[in-house]
Design a protein around this motif. Structure first.
Motif, PDB file in Angstrom:
ATOM      1  N   ILE A  18     -11.539  -2.568 -12.247  1.00  0.00           N
ATOM      2  CA  ILE A  18     -13.079  -2.412 -13.338  1.00  0.00           C
ATOM      3  C   ILE A  18     -13.772  -1.681 -11.618  1.00  0.00           C
ATOM      4  CG2 ILE A  18     -14.558  -2.453 -14.361  1.00  0.00           C
ATOM      5  CD1 ILE A  18     -13.356  -4.699 -16.173  1.00  0.00           C
ATOM      6  N   TYR A  19     -14.530  -0.250 -11.958  1.00  0.00           N
ATOM      7  CA  TYR A  19     -15.239  -0.347 -11.101  1.00  0.00           C
ATOM      8  C   TYR A  19     -16.662  -1.269 -11.067  1.00  0.00           C
ATOM      9  CZ  TYR A  19     -12.692   4.296 -10.316  1.00  0.00           C
ATOM     10  OH  TYR A  19     -12.213   5.309 -10.160  1.00  0.00           O
ATOM     11  N   ASN A  20     -16.697  -1.490  -9.829  1.00  0.00           N
ATOM     12  CA  ASN A  20     -17.855  -2.661 -10.352  1.00  0.00           C
ATOM     13  C   ASN A  20     -19.063  -2.380  -9.573  1.00  0.00           C
ATOM     14  OD1 ASN A  20     -17.063  -3.766  -7.906  1.00  0.00           O
ATOM     15  ND2 ASN A  20     -17.026  -6.308  -8.317  1.00  0.00           N
ATOM     16  N   GLY A  21     -19.125  -1.244  -8.505  1.00  0.00           N
ATOM     17  CA  GLY A  21     -19.862  -0.957  -7.548  1.00  0.00           C
ATOM     18  C   GLY A  21     -21.356  -1.894  -7.827  1.00  0.00           C
ATOM     19  N   ARG A  22     -22.992  -0.976  -8.152  1.00  0.00           N
ATOM     20  CA  ARG A  22     -23.373  -1.818  -7.979  1.00  0.00           C
ATOM     21  C   ARG A  22     -24.069  -2.985  -9.240  1.00  0.00           C
ATOM     22  NH1 ARG A  22     -27.887   0.444  -4.514  1.00  0.00           N
ATOM     23  NH2 ARG A  22     -25.877   1.424  -2.782  1.00  0.00           N
ATOM     24  N   TYR A  23     -22.599  -3.400  -9.574  1.00  0.00           N
ATOM     25  CA  TYR A  23     -23.114  -3.975 -11.113  1.00  0.00           C
ATOM     26  C   TYR A  23     -22.927  -5.403 -10.165  1.00  0.00           C
ATOM     27  CZ  TYR A  23     -21.151  -7.671 -14.829  1.00  0.00           C
ATOM     28  OH  TYR A  23     -21.542  -8.098 -16.046  1.00  0.00           O
ATOM     29  N   ASP A  24     -24.218  -6.283 -10.595  1.00  0.00           N
ATOM     30  CA  ASP A  24     -24.194  -7.718  -9.854  1.00  0.00           C
ATOM     31  C   ASP A  24     -23.731  -8.698 -11.006  1.00  0.00           C
ATOM     32  OD1 ASP A  24     -25.361  -9.015  -7.755  1.00  0.00           O
ATOM     33  OD2 ASP A  24     -27.351  -9.014  -8.056  1.00  0.00           O
ATOM     34  N   GLU A  25     -22.607  -9.010  -9.816  1.00  0.00           N
ATOM     35  CA  GLU A  25     -21.640 -10.341 -10.840  1.00  0.00           C
ATOM     36  C   GLU A  25     -21.462 -11.181  -9.632  1.00  0.00           C
ATOM     37  OE1 GLU A  25     -17.576  -9.382 -11.950  1.00  0.00           O
ATOM     38  OE2 GLU A  25     -17.396  -8.181 -10.411  1.00  0.00           O
ATOM     39  N   ASP A  26     -21.071 -12.535  -9.887  1.00  0.00           N
ATOM     40  CA  ASP A  26     -20.814 -13.436  -8.825  1.00  0.00           C
ATOM     41  C   ASP A  26     -19.407 -13.191  -9.342  1.00  0.00           C
ATOM     42  OD1 ASP A  26     -20.938 -15.576  -7.156  1.00  0.00           O
ATOM     43  OD2 ASP A  26     -21.996 -16.658  -8.880  1.00  0.00           O
ATOM     44  N   ILE A  27     -18.790 -14.396  -7.881  1.00  0.00           N
ATOM     45  CA  ILE A  27     -17.478 -14.302  -7.634  1.00  0.00           C
ATOM     46  C   ILE A  27     -17.083 -15.776  -8.842  1.00  0.00           C
ATOM     47  CG2 ILE A  27     -17.779 -13.922  -4.483  1.00  0.00           C
ATOM     48  CD1 ILE A  27     -17.608 -16.894  -4.252  1.00  0.00           C
ATOM     49  N   ASN A  28     -15.710 -15.240  -8.713  1.00  0.00           N
ATOM     50  CA  ASN A  28     -15.520 -16.200 -10.260  1.00  0.00           C
ATOM     51  C   ASN A  28     -14.649 -17.729  -9.706  1.00  0.00           C
ATOM     52  OD1 ASN A  28     -12.593 -15.373  -9.206  1.00  0.00           O
ATOM     53  ND2 ASN A  28     -12.182 -13.927 -10.331  1.00  0.00           N
ATOM     54  N   LYS A  29     -13.766 -18.120  -9.570  1.00  0.00           N
ATOM     55  CA  LYS A  29     -13.422 -19.655  -9.221  1.00  0.00           C
ATOM     56  C   LYS A  29     -12.528 -18.923  -8.213  1.00  0.00           C
ATOM     57  CE  LYS A  29     -13.021 -22.237 -13.246  1.00  0.00           C
ATOM     58  NZ  LYS A  29     -13.237 -23.180 -15.308  1.00  0.00           N
ATOM     59  N   ASP A  30     -11.559 -18.536  -8.242  1.00  0.00           N
ATOM     60  CA  ASP A  30     -10.435 -18.112  -7.400  1.00  0.00           C
ATOM     61  C   ASP A  30     -11.691 -17.346  -6.096  1.00  0.00           C
ATOM     62  OD1 ASP A  30      -8.725 -18.660  -8.453  1.00  0.00           O
ATOM     63  OD2 ASP A  30      -8.310 -16.694  -9.692  1.00  0.00           O
ATOM     64  N   GLY A  31     -12.133 -16.755  -6.116  1.00  0.00           N
ATOM     65  CA  GLY A  31     -13.451 -15.959  -5.834  1.00  0.00           C
ATOM     66  C   GLY A  31     -13.823 -17.584  -4.638  1.00  0.00           C
ATOM     67  N   ILE A  32     -14.483 -18.456  -5.054  1.00  0.00           N
ATOM     68  CA  ILE A  32     -14.958 -19.253  -4.258  1.00  0.00           C
ATOM     69  C   ILE A  32     -14.321 -20.279  -3.609  1.00  0.00           C
ATOM     70  CG2 ILE A  32     -15.937 -21.983  -5.102  1.00  0.00           C
ATOM     71  CD1 ILE A  32     -17.106 -20.731  -7.474  1.00  0.00           C
ATOM     72  N   LYS A  33     -12.420 -20.576  -3.839  1.00  0.00           N
ATOM     73  CA  LYS A  33     -11.377 -20.312  -3.592  1.00  0.00           C
ATOM     74  C   LYS A  33     -11.662 -20.081  -2.193  1.00  0.00           C
ATOM     75  CE  LYS A  33      -9.466 -22.913  -7.326  1.00  0.00           C
ATOM     76  NZ  LYS A  33      -7.868 -22.752  -8.408  1.00  0.00           N
ATOM     77  N   GLN A  34     -11.349 -18.954  -2.519  1.00  0.00           N
ATOM     78  CA  GLN A  34     -10.934 -17.763  -0.981  1.00  0.00           C
ATOM     79  C   GLN A  34     -12.733 -17.898  -0.195  1.00  0.00           C
ATOM     80  OE1 GLN A  34     -11.037 -14.420  -3.586  1.00  0.00           O
ATOM     81  NE2 GLN A  34      -8.947 -13.634  -3.117  1.00  0.00           N
ATOM     82  N   ALA A  35     -13.252 -18.184  -0.365  1.00  0.00           N
ATOM     83  CA  ALA A  35     -14.266 -18.079   0.267  1.00  0.00           C
ATOM     84  C   ALA A  35     -14.562 -19.496   1.678  1.00  0.00           C
ATOM     85  CB  ALA A  35     -15.535 -18.050   0.041  1.00  0.00           C
ATOM     86  N   THR A  36     -14.211 -20.886   0.411  1.00  0.00           N
ATOM     87  CA  THR A  36     -14.317 -22.237   0.663  1.00  0.00           C
ATOM     88  C   THR A  36     -12.823 -22.042   2.317  1.00  0.00           C
ATOM     89  OG1 THR A  36     -15.029 -22.798  -1.346  1.00  0.00           O
ATOM     90  CG2 THR A  36     -13.770 -24.747   0.163  1.00  0.00           C
ATOM     91  N   GLU A  37     -11.700 -21.492   1.640  1.00  0.00           N
ATOM     92  CA  GLU A  37     -10.824 -21.715   2.918  1.00  0.00           C
ATOM     93  C   GLU A  37     -11.166 -20.265   4.188  1.00  0.00           C
ATOM     94  OE1 GLU A  37      -7.240 -22.333   3.523  1.00  0.00           O
ATOM     95  OE2 GLU A  37      -8.804 -23.727   2.056  1.00  0.00           O
ATOM     96  N   ALA A  38     -11.860 -19.545   3.725  1.00  0.00           N
ATOM     97  CA  ALA A  38     -12.466 -18.644   4.399  1.00  0.00           C
ATOM     98  C   ALA A  38     -13.506 -19.181   6.246  1.00  0.00           C
ATOM     99  CB  ALA A  38     -13.205 -17.063   4.739  1.00  0.00           C
ATOM    100  N   SER A  39     -14.151 -19.987   4.729  1.00  0.00           N
ATOM    101  CA  SER A  39     -15.204 -21.049   5.692  1.00  0.00           C
ATOM    102  C   SER A  39     -14.650 -22.137   6.792  1.00  0.00           C
ATOM    103  CB  SER A  39     -16.074 -21.453   5.257  1.00  0.00           C
ATOM    104  OG  SER A  39     -15.161 -22.811   4.605  1.00  0.00           O
ATOM    105  N   LYS A  40     -12.974 -22.427   6.842  1.00  0.00           N
ATOM    106  CA  LYS A  40     -12.329 -22.804   8.321  1.00  0.00           C
ATOM    107  C   LYS A  40     -12.420 -21.716   9.067  1.00  0.00           C
ATOM    108  CE  LYS A  40      -9.842 -25.470   4.851  1.00  0.00           C
ATOM    109  NZ  LYS A  40      -8.860 -25.617   3.566  1.00  0.00           N
ATOM    110  N   ILE A  41     -11.924 -20.911   9.127  1.00  0.00           N
ATOM    111  CA  ILE A  41     -12.307 -19.594  10.156  1.00  0.00           C
ATOM    112  C   ILE A  41     -13.689 -19.089  10.611  1.00  0.00           C
ATOM    113  CG2 ILE A  41     -11.722 -17.338  10.770  1.00  0.00           C
ATOM    114  CD1 ILE A  41      -9.095 -17.770   8.425  1.00  0.00           C
ATOM    115  N   VAL A  42     -14.269 -18.966   9.721  1.00  0.00           N
ATOM    116  CA  VAL A  42     -15.504 -18.843  10.383  1.00  0.00           C
ATOM    117  C   VAL A  42     -16.570 -20.050  11.023  1.00  0.00           C
ATOM    118  CG1 VAL A  42     -17.956 -18.296   9.126  1.00  0.00           C
ATOM    119  CG2 VAL A  42     -16.286 -17.126   8.506  1.00  0.00           C
ATOM    120  N   LYS A  43     -16.060 -21.563  10.792  1.00  0.00           N
ATOM    121  CA  LYS A  43     -16.568 -22.167  11.423  1.00  0.00           C
ATOM    122  C   LYS A  43     -16.516 -22.295  13.039  1.00  0.00           C
ATOM    123  CE  LYS A  43     -16.519 -27.543  11.198  1.00  0.00           C
ATOM    124  NZ  LYS A  43     -16.517 -28.431  10.288  1.00  0.00           N
TER     125      LYS A  43
END
Length: 178
Positions: A18-43
């Motif tokens: 779905i086109y979300n564009g400027r619809y202000d939704e949060d990340i879901n559980k999988d998005g939280i897992k992805q960001a947590t994984e990415a934090s290891k690289i960002v660190k």
């Protein structure tokens, strides 16, 4: 100067195509897992500053990846492409043929054109190259904005079709040398 770009974590609109564009939704559980994984690289990156879109999905992603507690600036120019009347509608044939065609002449009410988006994002990049020239910056943003950043550094294909030659997965990190 290095510019790192991370796209926000997965959202329900992403899953449902779905086109979300400027619809202000949060990340879901999988998005939280992805960001947590990415934090290891960002660190491990030598980041001096984070500039983040002010939308929920990017803010939440930034909070999860900012494990080194780096200073954050919010900038509206990193907000997702305004999808106008397409917002919260299902992606269809228009998405495949027109949405990511830089030269498309089809107009949808309220839809930010790719040239408009690119002008917004490219002027932002021009500014941070001067303002933060000796710093490494992480941009936390959205899919269409990430494409605009990519094509700041690369040529737009002759046919203008960007869908099949670009794109950034949720929480994927790209690096650009300035």
């Amino acid at each position: 100067m290095k510019i790192y770009v991370i796209r926000h974590g997965l959202t329900d609109c992403n899953i449902k195509k779905i086109y979300n564009g400027r619809y202000d939704e949060d990340i879901n559980k999988d998005g939280i897992k992805q960001a947590t994984e990415a934090s290891k690289i960002v660190k491990t990156l030598n980041i001096d500053l984070i500039i983040c879109s002010p939308m929920k999905r990017t803010k939440h992603t930034m909070e999860l990846v900012n494990v080194n507690n780096i200073g954050v600036i919010y900038d509206d120019r990193l907000m997702e492409r305004d999808n106008g009347k397409l917002t919260l509608t299902k992606k269809d044939e228009y998405f495949d043929k027109e949405y990511y065609n830089y030269y498309s002449t089809k107009r949808i009410e309220g839809l930010e054109t790719l040239p408009e988006l690119f002008n917004r994002v490219h002027s932002f990049i021009d500014e941070i190259k001067i303002k933060y020239k000796s710093k490494n910056v992480l941009l936390v943003t959205h899919g269409a904005v990430a494409r605009a950043i990519q094509f700041y550094f690369e040529e737009i294909p002759k046919d203008g079709m960007l869908l099949n030659v670009s794109g950034q997965k949720n929480c994927e990190i790209k690096e650009y040398e300035v």
